[in-house]
Scaffold this motif. Structure first.
Motif, short mmCIF file in Angstrom:
data_model
loop_
_atom_site.label_atom_id
_atom_site.label_comp_id
_atom_site.label_asym_id
_atom_site.label_seq_id
_atom_site.Cartn_x
_atom_site.Cartn_y
_atom_site.Cartn_z
N ILE A 210 10.33 -48.41 -48.26
CA ILE A 210 11.57 -48.93 -48.83
C ILE A 210 12.67 -48.87 -47.78
O ILE A 210 13.45 -49.82 -47.60
N ALA A 211 12.73 -47.75 -47.06
CA ALA A 211 13.76 -47.59 -46.05
C ALA A 211 13.61 -48.63 -44.94
O ALA A 211 14.60 -49.17 -44.44
N ARG A 212 12.36 -48.91 -44.55
CA ARG A 212 12.13 -49.92 -43.51
C ARG A 212 12.57 -51.30 -43.99
O ARG A 212 13.10 -52.10 -43.21
N ALA A 213 12.35 -51.58 -45.26
CA ALA A 213 12.74 -52.88 -45.79
C ALA A 213 14.26 -53.06 -45.80
O ALA A 213 14.78 -54.15 -45.58
N GLU B 50 17.40 -48.69 -43.58
CA GLU B 50 17.97 -47.35 -43.57
C GLU B 50 17.48 -46.58 -44.78
O GLU B 50 17.13 -47.16 -45.80
N ALA B 51 17.43 -45.26 -44.64
CA ALA B 51 17.04 -44.40 -45.75
C ALA B 51 18.31 -43.96 -46.47
O ALA B 51 19.03 -43.09 -46.01
N ASP B 52 18.60 -44.62 -47.59
CA ASP B 52 19.83 -44.25 -48.29
C ASP B 52 19.60 -43.04 -49.17
O ASP B 52 18.49 -42.53 -49.31
N GLY B 53 20.69 -42.57 -49.78
CA GLY B 53 20.61 -41.35 -50.57
C GLY B 53 19.68 -41.46 -51.75
O GLY B 53 18.99 -40.50 -52.10
N ASP B 54 19.63 -42.62 -52.40
CA ASP B 54 18.76 -42.79 -53.56
C ASP B 54 17.29 -42.66 -53.16
O ASP B 54 16.50 -42.05 -53.88
N GLN B 55 16.91 -43.27 -52.06
CA GLN B 55 15.52 -43.18 -51.60
C GLN B 55 15.16 -41.75 -51.25
O GLN B 55 14.07 -41.27 -51.60
N MET B 56 16.05 -41.09 -50.54
CA MET B 56 15.79 -39.70 -50.18
C MET B 56 15.64 -38.84 -51.42
O MET B 56 14.75 -37.99 -51.50
N ARG B 57 16.49 -39.07 -52.41
CA ARG B 57 16.44 -38.27 -53.62
C ARG B 57 15.16 -38.54 -54.41
O ARG B 57 14.53 -37.63 -54.94
N VAL C 95 11.44 -31.23 -49.52
CA VAL C 95 12.04 -31.31 -48.19
C VAL C 95 11.08 -31.98 -47.20
O VAL C 95 11.49 -32.83 -46.39
N PHE C 96 9.81 -31.62 -47.27
CA PHE C 96 8.84 -32.20 -46.33
C PHE C 96 8.72 -33.71 -46.53
O PHE C 96 8.68 -34.47 -45.55
N ALA C 97 8.66 -34.16 -47.78
CA ALA C 97 8.59 -35.60 -48.03
C ALA C 97 9.84 -36.30 -47.50
O ALA C 97 9.74 -37.39 -46.93
N ALA C 98 10.98 -35.66 -47.65
CA ALA C 98 12.22 -36.25 -47.14
C ALA C 98 12.22 -36.31 -45.62
O ALA C 98 12.70 -37.27 -45.02
N VAL C 99 11.64 -35.29 -44.98
CA VAL C 99 11.55 -35.28 -43.52
C VAL C 99 10.63 -36.41 -43.05
O VAL C 99 10.94 -37.11 -42.08
N VAL C 100 9.50 -36.59 -43.72
CA VAL C 100 8.58 -37.68 -43.36
C VAL C 100 9.27 -39.03 -43.54
O VAL C 100 9.15 -39.93 -42.71
N LEU C 101 10.00 -39.17 -44.64
CA LEU C 101 10.75 -40.40 -44.87
C LEU C 101 11.75 -40.65 -43.75
O LEU C 101 11.90 -41.78 -43.26
N ARG C 102 12.45 -39.61 -43.37
CA ARG C 102 13.51 -39.76 -42.37
C ARG C 102 12.97 -40.17 -41.03
O ARG C 102 13.57 -40.91 -40.28
#
Length: 225
Positions: free
Chosen positions: A180-183, A186-193, A218-225
């Motif tokens: 989603i972030a690639r599309a 950017e990785a916005d707050g909603d995606q991170m949450r 946290v780990f999933a958020a790090v992978v996303l980032r």
């Protein structure tokens, strides 16, 4: 679920994304396989056997060199669960991803020779057809006992475990939301949450203590980032 339903259709042909995701999964599997022979050894025992630098190449574990671990097995089934959740959400417009991931975890439980009342409705799909996955690789007692104890309603674990059995398997959730972030570039707050919350919920299937869940988020958020 609103963003999860969007993730694959428009990015399925993105070769770079596929390469990144494949690398993440293979890298995790390789790291697990490297560490498998020393998983239950102390630091001094590792150095005594392999030298001060520790283990640096694959050595036999579970009867073979480079054998995948229970961590890798559960990561694969988590990946299958998140993909199924995406398909269900996009086709039906409604889905509860933690329940879909829970059923995927029950398929993993089946590969470990354990039964569950809800399994008769779960034993389908491509992944479970691979007989190589029907192998016990020192699975965590908490993961086994929690999944065996969960009822047909697939509620989160009621134990107080704060181990690493949740965080070890949630990388695919971070990768999912990274799409989603690639599309959107950017990785916005909603995606991170959403990634954080879903990883916490996935970990809660087996680990009831908040630290076992929050670390997974946290780990999933790090992978996303």
């Amino acid at each position: 679920m609103s963003q999860l339903a969007q993730i694959l259709p428009r990015r399925a042909a993105d070769a770079r994304a596929r390469s990144l995701y494949r690398g993440c999964l293979l890298g995790g599997a390789a790291g697990d396989a490297l560490g498998a022979p020393v998983e239950f050894m102390s630091d001094s025992q590792i150095k005594q056997r392999f030298g001060d630098r520790g283990i640096e190449e694959f050595v036999p574990a579970y009867g073979r060199r480079g054998a995948i671990t229970d961590d890798t097995q559960m990561t694969l089934f988590t990946a299958e669960g998140i993909l199924r959740a995406q398909v269900r959400g996009s086709q039906r417009g409604i889905c509860h991803p933690p329940s879909v991931i829970a059923r995927a975890c029950l398929r993993w439980l089946h590969t470990q020779g354990c039964s569950h009342a809800a399994l008769e409705d779960c034993l389908d799909g491509w992944l479970i057809q691979h007989r190589e996955l029907f192998a016990r690789r020192a699975p965590g007692v908490t993961c086994l006992s929690a999944l065996k104890a969960c009822g047909a309603d697939l509620k989160p674990a009621s134990n107080d475990s704060k181990g690493c059995g949740g965080v070890m398997r949630v990388a695919p959730i971070g990768m999912c939301f990274a799409t989603i972030a690639r599309a959107s570039h950017e990785a916005d707050g909603d995606q991170m949450r959403e990634a954080f919350d879903l990883a916490c919920a996935a970990a809660a299937l087996t680990h009831g203590h908040p630290t076992g869940q929050l670390s997974s988020g946290v780990f999933a958020a790090v992978v996303l980032r």
